[in-house]
Design a protein around this motif. Structure first.
Motif, PDB file in Angstrom:
ATOM      1  N   MET A   1     -14.872  -5.847  -1.394  1.00 52.14           N
ATOM      2  CA  MET A   1     -13.737  -5.222  -1.185  1.00 52.14           C
ATOM      3  C   MET A   1     -12.896  -5.948  -1.809  1.00 52.14           C
ATOM      4  O   MET A   1     -11.340  -5.025  -2.583  1.00 52.14           O
ATOM      5  CB  MET A   1     -13.301  -5.455   0.284  1.00 52.14           C
ATOM      6  N   LEU A   2     -12.389  -7.027  -2.699  1.00 52.75           N
ATOM      7  CA  LEU A   2     -12.212  -7.855  -3.631  1.00 52.75           C
ATOM      8  C   LEU A   2     -11.999  -7.093  -4.608  1.00 52.75           C
ATOM      9  O   LEU A   2     -11.126  -6.516  -5.497  1.00 52.75           O
ATOM     10  CB  LEU A   2     -12.194  -8.858  -3.532  1.00 52.75           C
TER      11      LEU A   2
ATOM     12  N   ARG B   1     -10.495  -3.345  -4.271  1.00 57.19           N
ATOM     13  CA  ARG B   1      -9.045  -3.205  -4.064  1.00 57.19           C
ATOM     14  C   ARG B   1      -8.001  -4.290  -5.481  1.00 57.19           C
ATOM     15  O   ARG B   1      -7.436  -3.282  -6.256  1.00 57.19           O
ATOM     16  CB  ARG B   1      -8.264  -4.865  -3.490  1.00 57.19           C
TER      17      ARG B   1
ATOM     18  N   GLY C   1      -7.475  -1.719  -7.398  1.00 58.47           N
ATOM     19  CA  GLY C   1      -6.869   0.195  -7.259  1.00 58.47           C
ATOM     20  C   GLY C   1      -7.524   1.225  -6.075  1.00 58.47           C
ATOM     21  O   GLY C   1      -6.496   2.220  -6.151  1.00 58.47           O
TER      22      GLY C   1
ATOM     23  N   VAL D   1      -8.926   0.877  -3.223  1.00 53.28           N
ATOM     24  CA  VAL D   1      -8.433   0.640  -1.644  1.00 53.28           C
ATOM     25  C   VAL D   1      -7.145  -0.114  -1.430  1.00 53.28           C
ATOM     26  O   VAL D   1      -6.694  -1.115  -2.185  1.00 53.28           O
ATOM     27  CB  VAL D   1      -9.554   0.094  -1.255  1.00 53.28           C
ATOM     28  N   GLU D   2      -7.378   0.395  -0.027  1.00 54.99           N
ATOM     29  CA  GLU D   2      -5.702  -1.312   0.108  1.00 54.99           C
ATOM     30  C   GLU D   2      -6.195  -1.601   1.879  1.00 54.99           C
ATOM     31  O   GLU D   2      -6.811  -0.777   2.185  1.00 54.99           O
ATOM     32  CB  GLU D   2      -4.670  -0.423  -0.256  1.00 54.99           C
ATOM     33  N   GLY D   3      -5.791  -2.460   1.663  1.00 59.81           N
ATOM     34  CA  GLY D   3      -5.952  -3.251   3.042  1.00 59.81           C
ATOM     35  C   GLY D   3      -4.811  -3.309   4.352  1.00 59.81           C
ATOM     36  O   GLY D   3      -3.572  -3.378   3.065  1.00 59.81           O
ATOM     37  N   HIS D   4      -5.260  -2.924   5.708  1.00 60.17           N
ATOM     38  CA  HIS D   4      -4.331  -3.009   5.982  1.00 60.17           C
ATOM     39  C   HIS D   4      -4.621  -3.936   7.730  1.00 60.17           C
ATOM     40  O   HIS D   4      -4.966  -3.769   7.942  1.00 60.17           O
ATOM     41  CB  HIS D   4      -3.765  -1.771   6.741  1.00 60.17           C
TER      42      HIS D   4
ATOM     43  N   VAL E   1      -9.513  -0.799   5.976  1.00 58.64           N
ATOM     44  CA  VAL E   1      -9.563  -0.847   4.248  1.00 58.64           C
ATOM     45  C   VAL E   1      -9.630   0.790   4.357  1.00 58.64           C
ATOM     46  O   VAL E   1     -10.133   1.358   4.683  1.00 58.64           O
ATOM     47  CB  VAL E   1     -10.612  -1.556   3.910  1.00 58.64           C
TER      48      VAL E   1
ATOM     49  N   ARG F   1      -7.084   4.427  -1.614  1.00 57.13           N
ATOM     50  CA  ARG F   1      -5.797   4.674  -2.151  1.00 57.13           C
ATOM     51  C   ARG F   1      -5.445   5.570  -2.484  1.00 57.13           C
ATOM     52  O   ARG F   1      -5.883   6.278  -3.391  1.00 57.13           O
ATOM     53  CB  ARG F   1      -5.581   3.529  -2.932  1.00 57.13           C
TER      54      ARG F   1
ATOM     55  N   GLU G   1       2.885   1.461  -6.861  1.00 57.16           N
ATOM     56  CA  GLU G   1       3.023  -0.153  -5.915  1.00 57.16           C
ATOM     57  C   GLU G   1       4.511  -0.653  -5.861  1.00 57.16           C
ATOM     58  O   GLU G   1       5.490   0.116  -7.080  1.00 57.16           O
ATOM     59  CB  GLU G   1       2.001  -1.059  -6.408  1.00 57.16           C
TER      60      GLU G   1
END
Length: 76
Positions: free
Chosen positions: A50-51, A54, A57, A59-62, A67, A70, A76
């Protein structure tokens, strides 16, 4: 056995699914525990995946929601 580390293989798999359109912007990725079970790896391996995604660019986590893929057009 492949010399490519698990985290890179899993990241490559998810990246390819995003690029091919199988996973579309806004789609939720499976949970960490689901990805661990699917790939037979530890939570730390999935956190590394995931790092990477991310940082690229993709994926994005909430917090508390998961996740998501994106939208490449989003700013952004």
């Amino acid at each position: 056995m492949s010399a490519t580390p698990f985290y890179q293989r899993i990241a490559n798999d998810i990246r390819e699914r995003i690029r091919s359109g199988e996973l579309k912007p806004g789609d939720k990725l499976p949970s960490t525990s689901e990805l661990c079970a699917q790939h037979g790896v530890s939570t730390q391996v999935i956190r590394s995946v995931m790092l990477i995604l991310r940082a690229e660019g993709l994926v994005e986590g909430h917090q508390g929601r998961g996740v998501y893929v994106r939208d490449p057009q989003a700013t952004e």
